[in-house]
Design a protein around this motif. Structure first.
Motif, PDB file in Angstrom:
ATOM      1  N   GLU B  17       0.858  -1.180   0.000  1.00 10.52           N
ATOM      2  CA  GLU B  17       0.000   0.000   0.000  1.00 10.52           C
ATOM      3  C   GLU B  17       0.891   1.225   0.000  1.00 10.52           C
ATOM      4  O   GLU B  17       1.768   1.357   0.847  1.00 10.52           O
ATOM      5  N   VAL B  18       0.694   2.103  -0.986  1.00 11.13           N
ATOM      6  CA  VAL B  18       1.562   3.283  -1.066  1.00 11.13           C
ATOM      7  C   VAL B  18       0.845   4.548  -0.609  1.00 11.13           C
ATOM      8  O   VAL B  18       1.483   5.505  -0.202  1.00 11.13           O
ATOM      9  N   ILE B  19      -0.473   4.552  -0.684  1.00 10.68           N
ATOM     10  CA  ILE B  19      -1.232   5.693  -0.158  1.00 10.68           C
ATOM     11  C   ILE B  19      -2.230   5.138   0.850  1.00 10.68           C
ATOM     12  O   ILE B  19      -3.021   4.257   0.524  1.00 10.68           O
ATOM     13  N   HIS B  20      -2.140   5.645   2.068  1.00 16.11           N
ATOM     14  CA  HIS B  20      -2.878   5.002   3.160  1.00 16.11           C
ATOM     15  C   HIS B  20      -4.145   5.734   3.538  1.00 16.11           C
ATOM     16  O   HIS B  20      -4.511   5.780   4.690  1.00 16.11           O
ATOM     17  N   GLY B  21      -4.802   6.368   2.601  1.00 14.99           N
ATOM     18  CA  GLY B  21      -6.052   7.035   2.949  1.00 14.99           C
ATOM     19  C   GLY B  21      -5.849   8.528   3.073  1.00 14.99           C
ATOM     20  O   GLY B  21      -5.393   9.012   4.101  1.00 14.99           O
ATOM     21  N   VAL B  22      -6.189   9.267   2.023  1.00 16.32           N
ATOM     22  CA  VAL B  22      -6.036  10.712   2.035  1.00 16.32           C
ATOM     23  C   VAL B  22      -7.419  11.336   1.882  1.00 16.32           C
ATOM     24  O   VAL B  22      -8.207  10.906   1.040  1.00 16.32           O
ATOM     25  N   ASP B  23      -7.726  12.313   2.725  1.00 22.27           N
ATOM     26  CA  ASP B  23      -8.986  13.048   2.619  1.00 22.27           C
ATOM     27  C   ASP B  23      -8.674  14.515   2.425  1.00 22.27           C
ATOM     28  O   ASP B  23      -7.839  15.063   3.140  1.00 22.27           O
ATOM     29  N   VAL B  35       3.146  18.436  -1.396  1.00 24.64           N
ATOM     30  CA  VAL B  35       4.607  18.470  -1.292  1.00 24.64           C
ATOM     31  C   VAL B  35       5.069  17.309  -0.415  1.00 24.64           C
ATOM     32  O   VAL B  35       4.356  16.869   0.490  1.00 24.64           O
ATOM     33  N   GLY B  36       6.235  16.805  -0.717  1.00 23.47           N
ATOM     34  CA  GLY B  36       6.775  15.700   0.068  1.00 23.47           C
ATOM     35  C   GLY B  36       8.048  15.197  -0.591  1.00 23.47           C
ATOM     36  O   GLY B  36       8.337  15.557  -1.729  1.00 23.47           O
ATOM     37  N   PRO B  37       8.809  14.378   0.115  1.00 20.88           N
ATOM     38  CA  PRO B  37      10.052  13.852  -0.455  1.00 20.88           C
ATOM     39  C   PRO B  37       9.725  12.824  -1.544  1.00 20.88           C
ATOM     40  O   PRO B  37       8.585  12.382  -1.652  1.00 20.88           O
ATOM     41  N   SER B  38      10.720  12.442  -2.332  1.00 23.77           N
ATOM     42  CA  SER B  38      10.420  11.484  -3.396  1.00 23.77           C
ATOM     43  C   SER B  38      10.012  10.156  -2.777  1.00 23.77           C
ATOM     44  O   SER B  38      10.508   9.761  -1.728  1.00 23.77           O
ATOM     45  N   ASP B 213       0.384  14.202   6.183  1.00 23.39           N
ATOM     46  CA  ASP B 213       0.719  14.551   7.563  1.00 23.39           C
ATOM     47  C   ASP B 213       0.004  15.806   8.005  1.00 23.39           C
ATOM     48  O   ASP B 213      -0.427  15.916   9.144  1.00 23.39           O
ATOM     49  N   GLN B 214      -0.107  16.757   7.106  1.00 19.37           N
ATOM     50  CA  GLN B 214      -0.755  18.013   7.479  1.00 19.37           C
ATOM     51  C   GLN B 214      -1.308  18.699   6.248  1.00 19.37           C
ATOM     52  O   GLN B 214      -0.693  18.677   5.181  1.00 19.37           O
ATOM     53  N   ILE B 215      -2.479  19.296   6.391  1.00 23.47           N
ATOM     54  CA  ILE B 215      -3.081  20.061   5.310  1.00 23.47           C
ATOM     55  C   ILE B 215      -3.393  21.429   5.872  1.00 23.47           C
ATOM     56  O   ILE B 215      -4.045  21.548   6.908  1.00 23.47           O
ATOM     57  N   GLY B 216      -2.892  22.471   5.221  1.00 25.73           N
ATOM     58  CA  GLY B 216      -3.178  23.799   5.743  1.00 25.73           C
ATOM     59  C   GLY B 216      -2.512  24.874   4.919  1.00 25.73           C
ATOM     60  O   GLY B 216      -1.760  24.583   3.983  1.00 25.73           O
ATOM     61  N   ALA B 217      -2.788  26.131   5.265  1.00 26.58           N
ATOM     62  CA  ALA B 217      -2.159  27.252   4.586  1.00 26.58           C
ATOM     63  C   ALA B 217      -0.660  27.207   4.871  1.00 26.58           C
ATOM     64  O   ALA B 217      -0.247  26.803   5.964  1.00 26.58           O
ATOM     65  N   ALA B 226       2.346  19.875  12.371  1.00 28.06           N
ATOM     66  CA  ALA B 226       1.630  18.863  13.145  1.00 28.06           C
ATOM     67  C   ALA B 226       2.532  17.707  13.540  1.00 28.06           C
ATOM     68  O   ALA B 226       2.273  17.030  14.528  1.00 28.06           O
ATOM     69  N   THR B 227       3.552  17.455  12.770  1.00 29.70           N
ATOM     70  CA  THR B 227       4.421  16.317  13.085  1.00 29.70           C
ATOM     71  C   THR B 227       5.885  16.716  12.963  1.00 29.70           C
ATOM     72  O   THR B 227       6.227  17.750  12.386  1.00 29.70           O
TER      73      THR B 227
END
Lengths: 284, 336
Positions: B17-23, B35-38, B213-217, B226-227
């Motif tokens: 599983e590469v994506i564990h549930g994104v809302d 955004v995120g590392p490769s 991990d975090q969604i925001g402005a 958040a982490t």
């Protein structure tokens, strides 16, 4: 760059030696063709009377007319038409089939994809000569002896061309297919509008090779065409050789040989630029 | 114009599983940067929205309609690819017009739309050229033009600037931002570059190993990560992490203390909360980065204005920070 001749020695003795070597090699290769050309312009008696002449005679039109119009078994003009149909049929058929099968193998996920690829690849090991008896059986069973379809179809599948297109398609970035998908192109639209134009130099190179392959077919036409009107020119030359005590009409046979050489030469010379680009160019 | 909604979106390749549930709920006209590392799954997420990857579970909604099983062309999206994916044998005009031609748009309208897009992107004089006769920046513009002419309700950008040189990247970044503002089209933009994310996004999604991990402005994410991962990934130089025991943190849950480089003050030796040794300094002109080693060997970085007198390399100093700038993380890397 102070010294222009510094990198490769292009002057003087070396240059002459290079040319001399090339010219000798060329003469060596060209001599039999020259002999054939000479033999096609003299009379039968001139050839039989040693030493054979090395300069063209004055029977050019007579011999060539005789070859083209009446030939020995069948008119050479007709045999050339047969050869042309066969060579073009094989070249176009092979290109179309291998393009489509490479497209399927590279771009579609279907059960047994790898198996099919290896099966196709395996047929590389089985040239016509190896499977000639069963193939004959099949073609005869379909009633395709002495027909163009019998000449063309058994030779039309090409593992080599499929492999070549497969390799080329695999170098095409996946994003291109995805961009086409986002643009709304169906798989066949992508094939026609994007893959096909991108492979045009490969297609041209392959056409030259396959046309000559088809034109030079000998064993297969020899086997399945018993009717002289279906003879192809390359096997026709052999048919012209006398059996038993007949004497060979060498000027006509030689004229036929020269005629047989002309279409492949035209194809190679005419498509030379595309051909070389297709083989060496990576920037399409 | 459209909203996009991802609902516990998951993706597996085989058993992995590469994506564990994104809302996420994306508002109409919003510019969202992922955004995120490769390898964190950000491109996969975008490709699922585009319809180039199948969805394992969860739903993708565009303008309220579930589009999981729709072909990319039926989703009313346009995508800009990292390597531009221009058709090499077609002129710039044909590249931009191809999608419209397939859709059966009348010729006059195609010409008009392509011309408008070309004007917008300053490509008018290049319409007859082939992609290989263009520079990287121009190719990028053509790729965007191809997206614009289709008048989609969602733009998807997959690291569109990563093949450009640094200067051009800054310029194109601004152009993309302006373009998006002008057209007001909902956009999803994938990048590994946190500066791009900070400057472009209305809201950003920080992805880590298949999890949002975090969604925001951007500024909110920066100020209040958040982490531990977000704190370390967003911001350059990254947040300093100090062992909570060494820093003398009272909170029993806290394992690590995070302090941004600009919040660290370098003090004379003996003062401040921690003792440190200056290893080396980097004077960047407007600011100076001081790299310090703590008693337990941890390296930290302090960012000081160039007007402040920097400590000499090799000297012992003290470090101090405000209580409000402390970020405490528990053993799972979450804020506590």
């Amino acid at each position: 760059m102070a010294d222009h001749s510094g990198m490769v020695e292009k002057r003087g003795f070396g240059l002459w030696m290079t040319h001399l070597g090339l010219i000798i090699g060329l003469l060596f290769v060209f001599f039999p063709i020259w002999l054939a050309l000479v033999a096609s312009t003299v009379t039968q008696a001139d050839i039989m009377d040693p030493p054979m002449p090395l300069l063209p005679g004055d029977h050019f039109f007579e011999n060539y007319r005789k070859a083209l119009v009446s030939g020995i078994n069948a008119p050479v003009a007709w045999m050339m038409v047969n050869s042309m149909i066969m060579a073009l049929g094989i070249a176009f058929g092979k290109i179309v089939i291998s393009l489509l099968s490479a497209f399927a193998i590279v771009y579609f996920r279907f059960p047994g994809r790898r198996t099919f690829f290896w099966l196709i690849f395996l047929t590389l090991m089985l040239p016509v000569e190896v499977r000639i008896v069963p193939t004959y059986e099949v073609v005869a069973g379909f009633g395709m002896l002495n027909s163009y379809s019998g000449l063309i179809f058994p030779l039309i599948a090409s593992a080599t061309a499929t492999f070549l297109f497969r390799q080329f398609f695999m170098t095409v970035p996946d994003e291109l297919a995805e961009a086409a998908r986002v643009d709304g192109a169906s798989p066949m639209q992508f094939f026609r509008d994007i893959l096909l134009p991108m492979s045009r130099t490969n297609i041209a190179a392959l056409f030259v090779i396959l046309f000559i392959y088809g034109w030079n077919q000998y064993l297969w036409p020899l086997l399945i065409t018993t009717d002289p009107s279906m003879n192809t020119i390359v096997m026709g030359i052999k048919q012209m050789f006398p059996s038993g005590d007949d004497f060979a009409d060498w000027p006509v046979i030689m004229a036929t040989s020269i005629l047989a050489m002309i279409p492949p030469v035209i194809v190679v010379v005419g498509m030379q630029r595309l051909f070389i680009r297709g083989l060496v160019d990576s920037e399409k | 114009m459209a909203t996009v909604k991802l609902d516990s979106l998951k993706k597996s390749f085989g058993k992995t599983e590469v994506i564990h549930g994104v809302d996420i709920d994306i508002k109409d006209g919003e510019f969202i940067v992922i955004v995120g590392p490769s390898g964190c799954g950000k491109s996969t997420l975008l490709r699922m929205v585009a319809g180039l990857e199948t969805v394992t579970s969860g739903t993708v909604q565009i303008d309220g309609a579930v589009v999981n099983d729709r072909e990319p062309m039926d989703r009313d999206i346009a995508m800009v690819f990292q390597n531009y994916a221009l058709y090499p044998h077609m002129s710039v005009f044909d590249n931009m017009a191809y999608g419209l031609k397939i859709a059966g748009t009348p010729k006059a309208e195609i010409a008009e739309r392509v011309d408008t897009a070309a004007k917008l992107l300053q490509l008018e004089s290049y319409l007859k050229r082939r992609p290989r006769e263009l520079s990287g920046g121009q190719r990028q513009r053509v790729a965007m033009g191809r997206a614009i002419v289709r008048k989609p309700s969602v733009f998807l950008f997959d690291e569109p600037l990563s093949n450009l040189d640094a200067k051009l990247r800054v310029q194109m970044r601004l152009e993309i931002k302006q373009l998006q503002r002008r057209l007001g089209v909902t956009s999803l933009y994938v990048t590994h570059d946190q500066v791009e994310a900070m400057t472009l996004a209305d809201r950003m999604i920080v992805m880590n190993a298949g999890v949002a991990d975090q969604i925001g402005a951007p500024l909110e994410v920066y100020a209040n990560p958040a982490t531990e991962f977000v704190a370390g990934f967003i911001g350059s130089p990254p947040t300093n992490f100090v062992n909570a025991d060494l820093a003398g943190i009272g909170n029993p849950d806290a394992v690590k203390l995070g302090v941004r480089p600009e919040h660290l003050n370098v003090m004379p030796s003996g003062s401040g909360r921690l003792a440190a040794k200056v290893m080396y300094t980097e004077a960047l002109g407007a600011e100076t980065l001081t790299h310090l080693e703590l008693a337990d060997g941890t390296m930290v970085t302090a960012r000081q204005s160039a007007t402040e007198a920097g400590a000499a390399e090799g000297t012992e100093v003290g470090l101090d920070w405000q209580d409000g700038d402390e970020m405490l993380f528990d053993r799972n890397g979450k804020r506590c």
